[in-house]
Write a protein that holds these residues in place. Structure first.
Motif, PDB file in Angstrom:
ATOM      1  N   TYR A 216      -0.433  12.110   1.435  1.00 35.20           N
ATOM      2  CA  TYR A 216      -0.444  11.043   2.430  1.00 35.20           C
ATOM      3  C   TYR A 216      -1.677  10.165   2.288  1.00 35.20           C
ATOM      4  O   TYR A 216      -2.762  10.635   1.946  1.00 35.20           O
ATOM      5  N   LYS A 217      -1.502   8.914   2.608  1.00 40.74           N
ATOM      6  CA  LYS A 217      -2.630   8.001   2.769  1.00 40.74           C
ATOM      7  C   LYS A 217      -3.468   8.526   3.940  1.00 40.74           C
ATOM      8  O   LYS A 217      -2.906   9.039   4.922  1.00 40.74           O
ATOM      9  N   ASP A 218      -4.774   8.426   3.828  1.00 35.77           N
ATOM     10  CA  ASP A 218      -5.654   9.000   4.846  1.00 35.77           C
ATOM     11  C   ASP A 218      -5.317   8.527   6.255  1.00 35.77           C
ATOM     12  O   ASP A 218      -5.340   9.310   7.204  1.00 35.77           O
ATOM     13  N   SER A 219      -5.007   7.269   6.398  1.00 35.61           N
ATOM     14  CA  SER A 219      -4.810   6.706   7.743  1.00 35.61           C
ATOM     15  C   SER A 219      -3.534   7.197   8.423  1.00 35.61           C
ATOM     16  O   SER A 219      -3.356   6.985   9.625  1.00 35.61           O
ATOM     17  N   VAL A 220      -2.645   7.863   7.690  1.00 41.62           N
ATOM     18  CA  VAL A 220      -1.402   8.358   8.310  1.00 41.62           C
ATOM     19  C   VAL A 220      -1.357   9.880   8.360  1.00 41.62           C
ATOM     20  O   VAL A 220      -0.414  10.447   8.934  1.00 41.62           O
ATOM     21  N   LYS A 221      -2.336  10.533   7.780  1.00 42.09           N
ATOM     22  CA  LYS A 221      -2.358  12.000   7.796  1.00 42.09           C
ATOM     23  C   LYS A 221      -2.365  12.517   9.230  1.00 42.09           C
ATOM     24  O   LYS A 221      -3.083  12.017  10.080  1.00 42.09           O
TER      25      LYS A 221
ATOM     26  N   GLU B 188       0.828  -1.194   0.000  1.00 43.25           N
ATOM     27  CA  GLU B 188       0.000   0.000   0.000  1.00 43.25           C
ATOM     28  C   GLU B 188       0.869   1.252   0.000  1.00 43.25           C
ATOM     29  O   GLU B 188       1.892   1.320   0.697  1.00 43.25           O
ATOM     30  N   TRP B 189       0.454   2.208  -0.796  1.00 48.37           N
ATOM     31  CA  TRP B 189       1.133   3.488  -0.861  1.00 48.37           C
ATOM     32  C   TRP B 189       0.911   4.233   0.455  1.00 48.37           C
ATOM     33  O   TRP B 189      -0.194   4.201   1.010  1.00 48.37           O
ATOM     34  N   VAL B 190       1.947   4.913   0.929  1.00 46.49           N
ATOM     35  CA  VAL B 190       1.864   5.633   2.196  1.00 46.49           C
ATOM     36  C   VAL B 190       1.953   7.148   1.980  1.00 46.49           C
ATOM     37  O   VAL B 190       1.130   7.899   2.496  1.00 46.49           O
ATOM     38  N   SER B 191       2.958   7.582   1.221  1.00 45.77           N
ATOM     39  CA  SER B 191       3.178   9.018   1.091  1.00 45.77           C
ATOM     40  C   SER B 191       4.062   9.303  -0.098  1.00 45.77           C
ATOM     41  O   SER B 191       4.877   8.457  -0.496  1.00 45.77           O
ATOM     42  N   SER B 192       3.901  10.507  -0.663  1.00 44.25           N
ATOM     43  CA  SER B 192       4.729  10.936  -1.788  1.00 44.25           C
ATOM     44  C   SER B 192       5.161  12.369  -1.588  1.00 44.25           C
ATOM     45  O   SER B 192       4.493  13.143  -0.898  1.00 44.25           O
TER      46      SER B 192
ATOM     47  N   ARG C 159      -0.058  12.173  11.312  1.00 43.19           N
ATOM     48  CA  ARG C 159       0.877  11.388  12.141  1.00 43.19           C
ATOM     49  C   ARG C 159       2.230  11.220  11.456  1.00 43.19           C
ATOM     50  O   ARG C 159       3.253  11.180  12.131  1.00 43.19           O
ATOM     51  N   PHE C 160       2.237  11.088  10.149  1.00 45.64           N
ATOM     52  CA  PHE C 160       3.473  10.887   9.388  1.00 45.64           C
ATOM     53  C   PHE C 160       3.824  12.166   8.634  1.00 45.64           C
ATOM     54  O   PHE C 160       2.946  12.890   8.173  1.00 45.64           O
ATOM     55  N   THR C 161       5.125  12.403   8.491  1.00 47.71           N
ATOM     56  CA  THR C 161       5.598  13.531   7.702  1.00 47.71           C
ATOM     57  C   THR C 161       6.719  13.062   6.786  1.00 47.71           C
ATOM     58  O   THR C 161       7.729  12.526   7.252  1.00 47.71           O
ATOM     59  N   ILE C 162       6.517  13.266   5.494  1.00 50.32           N
ATOM     60  CA  ILE C 162       7.551  12.946   4.513  1.00 50.32           C
ATOM     61  C   ILE C 162       8.378  14.200   4.258  1.00 50.32           C
ATOM     62  O   ILE C 162       7.860  15.315   4.236  1.00 50.32           O
ATOM     63  N   SER C 163       9.675  13.998   4.091  1.00 52.02           N
ATOM     64  CA  SER C 163      10.550  15.131   3.790  1.00 52.02           C
ATOM     65  C   SER C 163      11.767  14.631   3.028  1.00 52.02           C
ATOM     66  O   SER C 163      11.957  13.423   2.875  1.00 52.02           O
ATOM     67  N   ARG C 164      12.549  15.549   2.579  1.00 53.50           N
ATOM     68  CA  ARG C 164      13.753  15.176   1.824  1.00 53.50           C
ATOM     69  C   ARG C 164      14.837  16.221   2.006  1.00 53.50           C
ATOM     70  O   ARG C 164      14.559  17.388   2.274  1.00 53.50           O
ATOM     71  N   ASP C 165      16.068  15.771   1.835  1.00 52.79           N
ATOM     72  CA  ASP C 165      17.225  16.652   1.838  1.00 52.79           C
ATOM     73  C   ASP C 165      17.947  16.405   0.524  1.00 52.79           C
ATOM     74  O   ASP C 165      18.672  15.413   0.383  1.00 52.79           O
ATOM     75  N   ASN C 166      17.738  17.284  -0.431  1.00 51.49           N
ATOM     76  CA  ASN C 166      18.329  17.073  -1.756  1.00 51.49           C
ATOM     77  C   ASN C 166      19.846  17.191  -1.743  1.00 51.49           C
ATOM     78  O   ASN C 166      20.522  16.612  -2.590  1.00 51.49           O
ATOM     79  N   ALA C 167      20.399  17.910  -0.799  1.00 48.54           N
ATOM     80  CA  ALA C 167      21.853  18.012  -0.700  1.00 48.54           C
ATOM     81  C   ALA C 167      22.472  16.694  -0.247  1.00 48.54           C
ATOM     82  O   ALA C 167      23.634  16.408  -0.541  1.00 48.54           O
ATOM     83  N   LYS C 168      21.682  15.899   0.481  1.00 50.06           N
ATOM     84  CA  LYS C 168      22.172  14.618   0.994  1.00 50.06           C
ATOM     85  C   LYS C 168      21.591  13.428   0.227  1.00 50.06           C
ATOM     86  O   LYS C 168      21.851  12.278   0.589  1.00 50.06           O
ATOM     87  N   ASN C 169      20.794  13.719  -0.810  1.00 49.95           N
ATOM     88  CA  ASN C 169      20.163  12.638  -1.592  1.00 49.95           C
ATOM     89  C   ASN C 169      19.396  11.661  -0.686  1.00 49.95           C
ATOM     90  O   ASN C 169      19.447  10.440  -0.890  1.00 49.95           O
ATOM     91  N   THR C 170      18.706  12.197   0.275  1.00 60.89           N
ATOM     92  CA  THR C 170      18.056  11.370   1.286  1.00 60.89           C
ATOM     93  C   THR C 170      16.591  11.743   1.467  1.00 60.89           C
ATOM     94  O   THR C 170      16.250  12.927   1.513  1.00 60.89           O
ATOM     95  N   LEU C 171      15.774  10.718   1.582  1.00 56.89           N
ATOM     96  CA  LEU C 171      14.340  10.838   1.819  1.00 56.89           C
ATOM     97  C   LEU C 171      14.062  10.400   3.253  1.00 56.89           C
ATOM     98  O   LEU C 171      14.732   9.483   3.761  1.00 56.89           O
ATOM     99  N   TYR C 172      13.076  11.027   3.889  1.00 59.69           N
ATOM    100  CA  TYR C 172      12.736  10.694   5.272  1.00 59.69           C
ATOM    101  C   TYR C 172      11.243  10.430   5.418  1.00 59.69           C
ATOM    102  O   TYR C 172      10.427  10.890   4.621  1.00 59.69           O
TER     103      TYR C 172
END
Length: 120
Positions: free
Chosen positions: A60-65, A46-50, A67-80
């Motif tokens: 976000y998927k409704d059930s995680v709105k 199941e998809w969670v977040s984009s 509660r979850f936070t997606i983020s990214r650091d493009n300088a570090k090539n990292t997704l959170y």
């Protein structure tokens, strides 16, 4: 070679928090939308977040709105994925994937997954 490596999973009590990370290489991370997908025990994917490439548009998927936070650091090539107020039903293998679609999508560029277990 495209590589995505998740980390940060573990065992946490209900109500607890975890922060997942996905380090990437082999492609232009800063130009790519990204997403998190999960698979619970005995369940389908199941998809969670984009998130879009600039980190502005987050879905976000409704059930995680809330509660979850997606983020990214493009300088570090990292997704959170910051996960708060975790529930039993969040128990799953969590995968990061290249592409910012709001669905599971093709299993083309995915990481190996990190296990999240919510249990008392």
């Amino acid at each position: 070679e495209v590589q995505l490596v998740e980390s940060g999973g573990g065992l946490v009590q209900p109500g607890g928090s975890l922060r997942l990370s996905c380090t990437t290489s082999g492609f232009s991370f800063s130009s790519s939308g990204m997403r998190w997908v999960r698979q619970g025990p005995g369940k389908g994917l199941e998809w969670v977040s984009s998130i879009d490439s600039g980190g502005v548009v987050r879905m976000y998927k409704d059930s995680v709105k809330g509660r979850f936070t997606i983020s990214r650091d493009n300088a570090k090539n990292t997704l959170y994925l910051q996960m708060n107020s975790l529930k039993h039903e969040d128990t799953a293998m969590y995968y990061c994937a290249k592409g910012g679609m709001e669905y599971v999508g093709p299993r083309e560029y995915w990481g190996q997954g990190t296990q999240v277990t919510v249990s008392s």
